[in-house]
Design a protein around this motif. Structure first.
Motif, PDB file in Angstrom:
ATOM      1  N   GLY A  99    -111.554 182.708  90.334  1.00 15.43           N
ATOM      2  CA  GLY A  99    -113.254 183.492  89.960  1.00 15.43           C
ATOM      3  C   GLY A  99    -113.098 184.996  90.267  1.00 15.43           C
ATOM      4  N   LEU A 100    -112.786 185.094  91.160  1.00 15.34           N
ATOM      5  CA  LEU A 100    -112.439 186.841  91.174  1.00 15.34           C
ATOM      6  C   LEU A 100    -111.940 187.535  90.184  1.00 15.34           C
ATOM      7  N   GLY A 101    -111.354 186.838  89.174  1.00 16.45           N
ATOM      8  CA  GLY A 101    -110.714 187.675  88.316  1.00 16.45           C
ATOM      9  C   GLY A 101    -109.646 189.369  87.982  1.00 16.45           C
ATOM     10  N   ILE A 102    -109.637 189.010  89.507  1.00 15.72           N
ATOM     11  CA  ILE A 102    -108.494 189.790  89.185  1.00 15.72           C
ATOM     12  C   ILE A 102    -106.563 189.096  90.269  1.00 15.72           C
ATOM     13  N   ASP A 103    -105.575 190.612  89.985  1.00 13.77           N
ATOM     14  CA  ASP A 103    -104.690 189.466  90.245  1.00 13.77           C
ATOM     15  C   ASP A 103    -104.291 190.054  91.303  1.00 13.77           C
ATOM     16  N   GLY A 104    -104.955 190.668  91.985  1.00 15.70           N
ATOM     17  CA  GLY A 104    -103.976 191.043  93.421  1.00 15.70           C
ATOM     18  C   GLY A 104    -105.095 191.773  94.257  1.00 15.70           C
ATOM     19  N   LEU A 105    -105.049 192.860  95.339  1.00 15.14           N
ATOM     20  CA  LEU A 105    -105.222 193.912  96.482  1.00 15.14           C
ATOM     21  C   LEU A 105    -104.501 194.833  96.583  1.00 15.14           C
ATOM     22  N   LEU A 106    -104.673 196.373  96.674  1.00 13.10           N
ATOM     23  CA  LEU A 106    -104.990 197.152  96.624  1.00 13.10           C
ATOM     24  C   LEU A 106    -104.643 197.220  98.477  1.00 13.10           C
ATOM     25  N   GLY A 107    -104.308 196.904  98.948  1.00 13.49           N
ATOM     26  CA  GLY A 107    -104.534 197.680 100.578  1.00 13.49           C
ATOM     27  C   GLY A 107    -104.305 198.932 101.163  1.00 13.49           C
ATOM     28  N   ILE A 108    -104.231 198.769 102.813  1.00 14.68           N
ATOM     29  CA  ILE A 108    -104.049 201.165 103.322  1.00 14.68           C
ATOM     30  C   ILE A 108    -102.300 200.831 102.810  1.00 14.68           C
ATOM     31  N   ASN A 109    -101.645 199.742 102.646  1.00 17.27           N
ATOM     32  CA  ASN A 109    -100.513 200.677 102.734  1.00 17.27           C
ATOM     33  C   ASN A 109    -100.517 200.870 101.431  1.00 17.27           C
ATOM     34  N   PHE A 110    -100.480 201.178 100.414  1.00 16.94           N
ATOM     35  CA  PHE A 110    -100.574 202.217  99.009  1.00 16.94           C
ATOM     36  C   PHE A 110    -101.229 202.775  99.609  1.00 16.94           C
ATOM     37  N   PHE A 111    -101.512 203.493  99.549  1.00 15.37           N
ATOM     38  CA  PHE A 111    -103.010 204.370  99.898  1.00 15.37           C
ATOM     39  C   PHE A 111    -101.797 205.015 101.214  1.00 15.37           C
ATOM     40  N   LYS A 112    -100.946 205.144 101.637  1.00 14.86           N
ATOM     41  CA  LYS A 112    -100.804 206.112 102.873  1.00 14.86           C
ATOM     42  C   LYS A 112    -100.422 206.844 103.313  1.00 14.86           C
ATOM     43  N   ASN A 113    -100.277 208.411 104.095  1.00 13.86           N
ATOM     44  CA  ASN A 113    -100.209 209.448 103.879  1.00 13.86           C
ATOM     45  C   ASN A 113    -101.037 209.720 101.873  1.00 13.86           C
ATOM     46  N   LYS A 114    -102.258 209.387 102.187  1.00 13.71           N
ATOM     47  CA  LYS A 114    -102.949 209.693 100.740  1.00 13.71           C
ATOM     48  C   LYS A 114    -104.637 209.381 101.304  1.00 13.71           C
ATOM     49  N   GLU A 115    -105.010 210.656 101.009  1.00 13.14           N
ATOM     50  CA  GLU A 115    -106.651 210.916 100.772  1.00 13.14           C
ATOM     51  C   GLU A 115    -107.588 209.794  99.813  1.00 13.14           C
ATOM     52  N   LEU A 116    -108.343 209.029 100.282  1.00 10.43           N
ATOM     53  CA  LEU A 116    -108.779 208.040  99.327  1.00 10.43           C
ATOM     54  C   LEU A 116    -110.361 208.181  99.791  1.00 10.43           C
ATOM     55  N   THR A 117    -111.569 208.265  98.437  1.00 11.25           N
ATOM     56  CA  THR A 117    -112.581 208.762  98.506  1.00 11.25           C
ATOM     57  C   THR A 117    -113.512 207.334  97.419  1.00 11.25           C
ATOM     58  N   ILE A 118    -114.051 206.992  98.288  1.00 11.48           N
ATOM     59  CA  ILE A 118    -114.544 205.967  96.545  1.00 11.48           C
ATOM     60  C   ILE A 118    -116.024 206.143  96.918  1.00 11.48           C
ATOM     61  N   ASP A 119    -116.389 206.769  95.563  1.00  9.02           N
ATOM     62  CA  ASP A 119    -117.456 207.359  95.606  1.00  9.02           C
ATOM     63  C   ASP A 119    -118.953 206.067  94.417  1.00  9.02           C
ATOM     64  N   PHE A 120    -119.363 205.219  95.690  1.00  9.14           N
ATOM     65  CA  PHE A 120    -120.166 204.087  94.491  1.00  9.14           C
ATOM     66  C   PHE A 120    -121.244 204.915  93.827  1.00  9.14           C
ATOM     67  N   LYS A 121    -122.290 205.867  94.329  1.00  9.03           N
ATOM     68  CA  LYS A 121    -123.305 206.461  93.562  1.00  9.03           C
ATOM     69  C   LYS A 121    -122.793 206.881  91.956  1.00  9.03           C
ATOM     70  N   LEU A 122    -121.143 207.259  92.248  1.00  6.48           N
ATOM     71  CA  LEU A 122    -120.663 207.655  91.151  1.00  6.48           C
ATOM     72  C   LEU A 122    -119.909 206.933  90.404  1.00  6.48           C
ATOM     73  N   SER A 123    -119.558 206.090  91.013  1.00  7.24           N
ATOM     74  CA  SER A 123    -118.646 204.729  90.670  1.00  7.24           C
ATOM     75  C   SER A 123    -117.366 205.106  90.683  1.00  7.24           C
ATOM     76  N   GLU A 124    -117.090 205.988  90.959  1.00 13.64           N
ATOM     77  CA  GLU A 124    -115.868 207.504  91.128  1.00 13.64           C
ATOM     78  C   GLU A 124    -114.963 206.799  92.508  1.00 13.64           C
ATOM     79  N   ILE A 125    -113.013 206.912  92.475  1.00 16.06           N
ATOM     80  CA  ILE A 125    -112.404 207.148  92.669  1.00 16.06           C
ATOM     81  C   ILE A 125    -111.781 208.403  92.523  1.00 16.06           C
ATOM     82  N   ARG A 126    -111.500 208.794  94.266  1.00 13.28           N
ATOM     83  CA  ARG A 126    -110.617 210.632  94.178  1.00 13.28           C
ATOM     84  C   ARG A 126    -109.370 209.833  94.937  1.00 13.28           C
ATOM     85  N   LEU A 127    -108.531 210.407  94.573  1.00 10.65           N
ATOM     86  CA  LEU A 127    -107.589 210.336  95.269  1.00 10.65           C
ATOM     87  C   LEU A 127    -106.185 211.429  95.783  1.00 10.65           C
ATOM     88  N   LYS A 128    -106.406 211.836  96.739  1.00 12.77           N
ATOM     89  CA  LYS A 128    -105.203 213.352  96.882  1.00 12.77           C
ATOM     90  C   LYS A 128    -104.664 213.153  98.160  1.00 12.77           C
TER      91      LYS A 128
END
Length: 128
Positions: A99-128
């Motif tokens: 019932g989750l409707g997803i195929d998997g999870l992106l864990g922190i190993n995917f984002f290693k050495n990156k800056e991840l920002t999840i902005d819930f107010k703007l519904s945006e993900i920023r990655l640099k």
């Protein structure tokens, strides 16, 4: 910097993910899970991609919110999400709650050495 939107009506932050195995390409839906140390792919997706439990690098025990579960570690040729490509990327595979409707999870190993920002107010993900 890469900027993508997500559906704020969803209880999960879900992004499209592309997995390439040899010449085969699959499109999937993964939730971002910053509480997961390693990315996870549902067993049905791994089967669809041609993987078998016997092909796993190793078997590990994972702790979920309610129990300990056996998972299998694999190495993917190529996985891409939010404009980021990871090659020879290690994931684990086990079932996910129905019932989750997803195929998997992106864990922190995917984002290693990156800056991840999840902005819930703007519904945006920023990655640099």
């Amino acid at each position: 910097m890469i900027l993508v939107s997500f559906d704020k009506r969803s209880p999960l932050v879900v992004v499209p993910v592309t997995i390439k195995i040899g010449t085969e390409i699959g499109e999937y839906r993964f939730a971002i899970d910053t509480g997961a140390t390693i990315s996870l792919i549902h067993t049905t997706v791994m089967t669809e991609l041609g993987y078998k439990k016997e092909d796993s690098i190793r078997t590990i025990q994972t702790i979920t919110a309610s129990k300990t579960e056996t998972a299998y570690e694999f190495e993917l040729d190529n996985i891409m999400a939010i404009g980021l490509i990871r090659r020879n990327f290690k994931v684990i595979s086990r079932s996910l709650p129905a019932g989750l409707g997803i195929d998997g999870l992106l864990g922190i190993n995917f984002f290693k050495n990156k800056e991840l920002t999840i902005d819930f107010k703007l519904s945006e993900i920023r990655l640099k």
